[in-house]
Design an enzyme around this catalytic site. Sequence first.
Site, mmCIF file in Angstrom:
data_model
loop_
_atom_site.group_PDB
_atom_site.id
_atom_site.type_symbol
_atom_site.label_atom_id
_atom_site.label_comp_id
_atom_site.label_asym_id
_atom_site.label_seq_id
_atom_site.Cartn_x
_atom_site.Cartn_y
_atom_site.Cartn_z
ATOM 1 N N ASN A 9 5.545 -4.803 5.117
ATOM 2 C CA ASN A 9 4.323 -5.584 5.339
ATOM 3 C C ASN A 9 4.547 -7.096 5.277
ATOM 4 O O ASN A 9 3.827 -7.852 5.918
ATOM 5 C CB ASN A 9 3.205 -5.149 4.379
ATOM 6 C CG ASN A 9 3.603 -5.273 2.922
ATOM 7 O OD1 ASN A 9 4.777 -5.312 2.581
ATOM 8 N ND2 ASN A 9 2.613 -5.328 2.064
ATOM 9 N N GLU A 14 7.566 -3.798 -7.979
ATOM 10 C CA GLU A 14 6.269 -4.307 -7.517
ATOM 11 C C GLU A 14 5.672 -3.198 -6.670
ATOM 12 O O GLU A 14 6.078 -2.979 -5.533
ATOM 13 C CB GLU A 14 6.483 -5.600 -6.726
ATOM 14 C CG GLU A 14 5.218 -6.445 -6.605
ATOM 15 C CD GLU A 14 4.383 -6.066 -5.408
ATOM 16 O OE1 GLU A 14 3.400 -5.308 -5.606
ATOM 17 O OE2 GLU A 14 4.703 -6.490 -4.298
ATOM 18 N N CYS A 24 -0.375 -5.545 -0.674
ATOM 19 C CA CYS A 24 -0.588 -4.849 -1.947
ATOM 20 C C CYS A 24 -1.685 -5.489 -2.785
ATOM 21 O O CYS A 24 -2.242 -4.844 -3.672
ATOM 22 C CB CYS A 24 0.719 -4.784 -2.736
ATOM 23 S SG CYS A 24 1.505 -6.390 -2.944
ATOM 24 N N GLU A 75 7.761 -11.455 -10.214
ATOM 25 C CA GLU A 75 8.473 -12.180 -9.168
ATOM 26 C C GLU A 75 7.816 -13.537 -8.990
ATOM 27 O O GLU A 75 6.619 -13.692 -9.193
ATOM 28 C CB GLU A 75 8.459 -11.394 -7.854
ATOM 29 C CG GLU A 75 9.235 -10.094 -7.942
ATOM 30 C CD GLU A 75 9.328 -9.338 -6.629
ATOM 31 O OE1 GLU A 75 10.368 -8.716 -6.393
ATOM 32 O OE2 GLU A 75 8.345 -9.382 -5.859
#
Length: 495
Positions: free
Chosen positions: A156, A257, A291, A465
């Site tokens: 994505n 993640e 997400c 992150e």
Amino acid sequence: MTSTELLQQSCAYIDGQWVQAESGERLAVTNPATLEEVGTVPDMGQQDARRAIDAAQRAFPKWSSKTAKEREQVLKEWARLIRLNAPALAALLTQEQGKPLLEARNEVMFAASFVEWFAEEAKRTYGEVIPPAHAGMRFMVQKEPVGVCAGITPWNLPSAMVTRKAAPALAAGCTMVLKPAEHTPLSALALAALAEQAGIPPGVFNVITSSRKNAAEIGAELTSNPNVAKVSFTGSTQVGKILIGQCAESVKRVSMELGGNSPFIVLQDADLKTAIQAALFAKFRNAGQTCIAPNRFFVHEAVSHDFVQGLSKAMEGLKWGDGARDGVNLGPLISAQAVEKVERHVNDALNKGAALVCGGERPEGPGYFYKPTLLTGVTPEMLMTQEETFGPVVGVGVFSREEDLLKQVNNTRMGLAAYLFSSSAARIQRLSGHLEAGIVGVNTGLIATEVAPFGGYKESGLGREGARQGIDEFMETKFICEAFVDEGNEAEVSA
């Protein structure tokens, strides 16, 4: 060689060489908007992954021994080249992933921002001196790179997710083997070509490509190979759990993640114009395939009618189609399976009593498209409340009491992001403190940045992150306990 020729790579990148799969097999990359083939890449397997790991292991001692300043200079050149080639990188990204060119360009610049940020953070991996517990001693703490790292990135955000993992790893002094998603390998290979041009040495950054049928054996190699010290993954919670279990066998460090089920909360005192614009951006960016896209909408009953009417009108400005065409601001979904999931969620909601305001169907013609959709009357038992829809669908539910709201909002195993809209400082402080999410956007839908930590609670992942925390994920902490020895007693101590 033009920038387009440089970036359109058809081989994987191992040890500074552009290589084929040992099997000789190839994987076709398809434009999800037109269903046309845009290129092919090697369909690699376990032996190819092992070859890349061996290259990264050989490169690690020399790369990790470079000064932070030396690594910074190379990474900053990588960031410069990414920005310089942004138009070509964006066009390539749109071809393989589908998102509109403007979004693709923004993602490329986002990718460059991670490289630049972590280039600078390389110089700030500070240790510390601790006051000793005993006389005649010195206590020191220093940071060291963990070693060879494996990165597994999603489709994505095929440019930004590469640099969000590779940049901190390389800045810390680690080397990396990266496996991009099967749908979008071309962007990762293009970034590898620019990394090579920037002067990143052979073996420091390797990119291997594969189809889904070979992904499991590559994943097994990355998680079991003793030369891999850490695995960083972005993707579904289901796959993340498998990788965590495999890494447990050799106690590898992991960053995960994973999925989200983000709430979007509009209180009765919210500025509706702000909330509607934020919903339009956060939900329909990348056709809802992020997400942190809001998945569950909770709107106070006093403003629900106005919010729905305003959002419906704003959605009229969404033009779906091939992201390479002028005026398009809503691209396709990534695959036929993705469209089928969206259809299943919408039909389930309608069958359970939701009302359709607009959309709710596939358009005619080629490509994996679904019309932007707005539903009302969404309730907790519906699939779109329980699962991440990952598509251009807004399902609005209504609440009246704050106590009931918090129970519904936190009633999920996910906890990546949450959005809260209110003009009351007291409400904002109270509710944001009770939201079980790693990221909270208050009166904004723009919450991702390289300078702040990104990650979730519960089954949305492990680690962070971005920000200074992002480079810490790729470093070990070493405590050095030193006792001073008088030179006059040195011989006695040695004896």
